[in-house]
Design a protein around this motif. Structure first.
Motif, PDB file in Angstrom:
ATOM      1  N   ARG A   1      28.256  54.575  98.116  1.00  0.00           N
ATOM      2  CA  ARG A   1      27.324  54.584  96.972  1.00  0.00           C
ATOM      3  C   ARG A   1      28.027  54.246  95.661  1.00  0.00           C
ATOM      4  O   ARG A   1      27.482  53.522  94.830  1.00  0.00           O
ATOM      5  N   GLY A   2      29.227  54.739  95.461  1.00  0.00           N
ATOM      6  CA  GLY A   2      29.939  54.457  94.224  1.00  0.00           C
ATOM      7  C   GLY A   2      30.698  53.143  94.255  1.00  0.00           C
ATOM      8  O   GLY A   2      30.810  52.458  93.242  1.00  0.00           O
ATOM      9  N   ARG A   3      31.182  52.759  95.434  1.00  0.00           N
ATOM     10  CA  ARG A   3      32.027  51.577  95.564  1.00  0.00           C
ATOM     11  C   ARG A   3      31.212  50.306  95.822  1.00  0.00           C
ATOM     12  O   ARG A   3      31.363  49.316  95.110  1.00  0.00           O
ATOM     13  N   SER A   4      30.364  50.294  96.819  1.00  0.00           N
ATOM     14  CA  SER A   4      29.699  49.068  97.267  1.00  0.00           C
ATOM     15  C   SER A   4      28.263  48.917  96.780  1.00  0.00           C
ATOM     16  O   SER A   4      27.802  47.805  96.537  1.00  0.00           O
ATOM     17  N   ARG A   5      27.562  50.024  96.661  1.00  0.00           N
ATOM     18  CA  ARG A   5      26.139  49.968  96.294  1.00  0.00           C
ATOM     19  C   ARG A   5      25.885  49.228  94.986  1.00  0.00           C
ATOM     20  O   ARG A   5      24.960  48.414  94.914  1.00  0.00           O
ATOM     21  N   PRO A   6      26.662  49.467  93.909  1.00  0.00           N
ATOM     22  CA  PRO A   6      26.392  48.737  92.664  1.00  0.00           C
ATOM     23  C   PRO A   6      26.449  47.215  92.845  1.00  0.00           C
ATOM     24  O   PRO A   6      25.612  46.488  92.300  1.00  0.00           O
ATOM     25  N   GLY A   7      27.395  46.737  93.625  1.00  0.00           N
ATOM     26  CA  GLY A   7      27.494  45.301  93.882  1.00  0.00           C
ATOM     27  C   GLY A   7      26.315  44.776  94.691  1.00  0.00           C
ATOM     28  O   GLY A   7      25.811  43.682  94.431  1.00  0.00           O
ATOM     29  N   VAL A   8      25.868  45.564  95.664  1.00  0.00           N
ATOM     30  CA  VAL A   8      24.700  45.180  96.460  1.00  0.00           C
ATOM     31  C   VAL A   8      23.477  45.081  95.553  1.00  0.00           C
ATOM     32  O   VAL A   8      22.727  44.096  95.592  1.00  0.00           O
ATOM     33  N   LEU A   9      23.272  46.093  94.716  1.00  0.00           N
ATOM     34  CA  LEU A   9      22.124  46.081  93.810  1.00  0.00           C
ATOM     35  C   LEU A   9      22.174  44.889  92.859  1.00  0.00           C
ATOM     36  O   LEU A   9      21.158  44.242  92.604  1.00  0.00           O
ATOM     37  N   ASN A  10      23.368  44.569  92.381  1.00  0.00           N
ATOM     38  CA  ASN A  10      23.534  43.420  91.501  1.00  0.00           C
ATOM     39  C   ASN A  10      23.192  42.118  92.220  1.00  0.00           C
ATOM     40  O   ASN A  10      22.491  41.260  91.679  1.00  0.00           O
ATOM     41  N   ARG A  11      23.681  41.971  93.436  1.00  0.00           N
ATOM     42  CA  ARG A  11      23.380  40.763  94.218  1.00  0.00           C
ATOM     43  C   ARG A  11      21.882  40.642  94.472  1.00  0.00           C
ATOM     44  O   ARG A  11      21.316  39.549  94.381  1.00  0.00           O
ATOM     45  N   LEU A  12      21.248  41.759  94.810  1.00  0.00           N
ATOM     46  CA  LEU A  12      19.809  41.724  95.072  1.00  0.00           C
ATOM     47  C   LEU A  12      19.037  41.381  93.798  1.00  0.00           C
ATOM     48  O   LEU A  12      18.084  40.591  93.843  1.00  0.00           O
ATOM     49  N   GLU A  13      19.446  41.951  92.695  1.00  0.00           N
ATOM     50  CA  GLU A  13      18.783  41.657  91.422  1.00  0.00           C
ATOM     51  C   GLU A  13      18.888  40.169  91.081  1.00  0.00           C
ATOM     52  O   GLU A  13      17.918  39.553  90.632  1.00  0.00           O
TER      53      GLU A  13
END
Length: 167
Positions: free
Chosen positions: A130-142
């Motif tokens: 959640r802290g390491r990978s999730r922000p990047g996933v959310l950014n890619r999806l956005e």
């Protein structure tokens, strides 16, 4: 939905969800772990993996489950739907631990010659997702939101409701 990407933390249920969705909409499932890993958990070269991945995404239709962040943007270019299983980390970590204690049952989404293995490092990787990978996933999806249908499912109830709505 013709090309569906299913992503999420280890233990979020990507493979099970992908198989269930495939039963409903009739698309073939591609588990990235089966294609990436070589027997004994040996990684392919980047060039070898990129070539194999290109062949997979250029198929007419699919449900692909797996993260592999280095190639996520590439896969997002080919899909029409991205489903993000955004489950709580305690649940994902518990599921990873539970499946590792499950005995000798081989997971059908693992590559041949790669048996289930969970160690403290992988549990920490799952916990820290959640802290390491999730922000990047959310950014890619956005960044892909204008072009893709994006579905975020945060719990089992939302998964069941989504699968019912698709059926």
């Amino acid at each position: 939905m013709k090309k569906v990407l299913v992503i999420g933390s280890p233990g979020s249920g990507k493979s099970v969800f992908s198989r269930r969705l495939a039963e409903i909409i009739g698309l073939p499932v591609i588990h990235l772990d089966q294609h990436f890993w070589r027997p004994g958990w040996v990684e392919p070269s980047k060039d070898e993996w990129d070539m194999e991945l290109r062949e997979l995404v250029e198929r007419d239709s699919w449900i692909i489950d797996g993260n592999y962040s280095r190639t996520m943007d590439f896969r997002l270019e080919y899909c029409d739907t991205a489903i993000f299983l955004d489950f709580p980390r305690y649940l994902c970590t518990w599921r990873v631990l539970k499946r590792s204690l499950g005995g000798s049952r081989r997971r059908p989404d693992l590559a041949v010659g790669c048996e289930e293995r969970v160690d403290l490092s992988f549990l920490k990787w799952t916990w820290d997702y959640r802290g390491r990978s999730r922000p990047g996933v959310l950014n890619r999806l956005e960044r892909s939101a204008e072009r893709l249908s994006i579905v975020t499912l945060k719990n089992k109830r939302e998964v069941e409701e989504f699968l019912l709505s698709v059926a």
